[in-house]
Design an enzyme around this catalytic site. Structure first.
Site, PDB file in Angstrom:
ATOM      1  N   TYR A   1      54.951  31.224  27.355  1.00 23.89           N
ATOM      2  CA  TYR A   1      53.662  31.917  27.305  1.00 23.89           C
ATOM      3  C   TYR A   1      52.622  31.365  26.322  1.00 23.89           C
ATOM      4  CZ  TYR A   1      56.034  35.531  30.105  1.00 23.89           C
ATOM      5  OH  TYR A   1      56.725  36.211  31.076  1.00 23.89           O
TER       6      TYR A   1
ATOM      7  N   GLU B   1      38.015  29.761  28.691  1.00 24.36           N
ATOM      8  CA  GLU B   1      36.936  29.218  27.874  1.00 24.36           C
ATOM      9  C   GLU B   1      37.329  27.852  27.313  1.00 24.36           C
ATOM     10  OE1 GLU B   1      38.447  32.032  28.007  1.00 24.36           O
ATOM     11  OE2 GLU B   1      37.505  33.587  26.819  1.00 24.36           O
TER      12      GLU B   1
HETATM   13  N1  THU Z   1      42.441  35.011  28.966  1.00 23.80           N
HETATM   14  C1  THU Z   1      41.420  34.105  29.008  1.00 23.80           C
HETATM   15  O1  THU Z   1      41.521  33.071  29.689  1.00 23.80           O
HETATM   16  N2  THU Z   1      40.294  34.381  28.288  1.00 23.80           N
HETATM   17  C2  THU Z   1      40.069  35.530  27.574  1.00 23.80           C
HETATM   18  O2  THU Z   1      39.041  35.672  26.938  1.00 23.80           O
HETATM   19  C3  THU Z   1      41.093  36.588  27.577  1.00 23.80           C
HETATM   20  C4  THU Z   1      42.429  36.232  28.160  1.00 23.80           C
HETATM   21  C5  THU Z   1      43.647  34.746  29.785  1.00 23.80           C
HETATM   22  C6  THU Z   1      44.840  34.223  29.024  1.00 23.80           C
HETATM   23  C7  THU Z   1      45.988  34.673  29.912  1.00 23.80           C
HETATM   24  O3  THU Z   1      46.202  33.703  30.908  1.00 23.80           O
HETATM   25  C8  THU Z   1      45.480  35.937  30.580  1.00 23.80           C
HETATM   26  O4  THU Z   1      44.076  35.931  30.422  1.00 23.80           O
HETATM   27  C9  THU Z   1      46.077  37.220  30.029  1.00 23.80           C
HETATM   28  O5  THU Z   1      45.988  37.252  28.645  1.00 23.80           O
END
Ligand code: THU
Length: 150
Positions: free
Chosen positions: A62, A69
């Site tokens: 994980y 971003e």
């Molecule tokens: N995630 C993002 O890509 N950007 C964010 O600002 C919040 C969370 C993704 C990471 C992970 O793959 C999933 O969302 C759940 O946390």
């Protein structure tokens, strides 16, 4: 009605904002998120007007997951873009605004960069990077240490 080519929000026309909403939603389709099932798409508007896309790419281990971003900004940097006018993210939730992976944005964007957060319906909230993350830590702080400042 307001003219979409001249009305500006954080320096962007409403047409540009609409385009960022469309492109970040398209980027969301590229998300690889078999573990969280939480899709995130990102669209970065570069200084020259180009839009670079990114999406979250998860991993069975994980912590190796890369947020949307970060993939978008890394890709933009690799394509030679160094100045960014705005950033947009799209998710499958409503209302908009749940987006907090800001470290990668702080590295490459000015604190007054607007971050548009789109929900599944296309509604958005916008806050500047500084509003999202007050008193952030970024590259300028390390420069100050190198220069002997605080
Ligand atoms: N995630 C993002 O890509 N950007 C964010 O600002 C919040 C969370 C993704 C990471 C992970 O793959 C999933 O969302 C759940 O946390």
């Amino acid at each position: 009605m307001s003219d979409p080519t001249t009305t500006r929000i954080h320096g962007l026309t409403t047409a540009e904002i609409e385009l960022l909403g469309e492109r970040s939603a398209a980027a969301k389709e590229l998300s690889y998120s078999p573990y969280s099932h939480f899709r995130v798409g990102c669209a970065v508007l570069c200084e020259g007007g180009e839009i670079v896309l990114g999406a979250n790419i998860e991993n069975a281990s994980y912590p190796v997951t890369i947020c949307a971003e970060r993939t978008a900004l890394s890709r933009a940097r690799l394509e030679g873009r160094t100045t960014f006018r705005a950033l947009a993210v799209s998710t499958d939730i409503s209302p908009p605004g749940k987006m907090r992976r800001l470290g990668s944005i702080c590295e490459f964007c000015r604190l007054d960069t607007p971050v548009f957060m789109f929900d599944k319906t296309g509604d958005y909230k916008v806050l500047t990077l500084e509003q999202l993350l007050p008193m952030s830590f970024g590259p300028d702080h390390l420069k100050k240490v190198e220069q002997g400042g605080q």
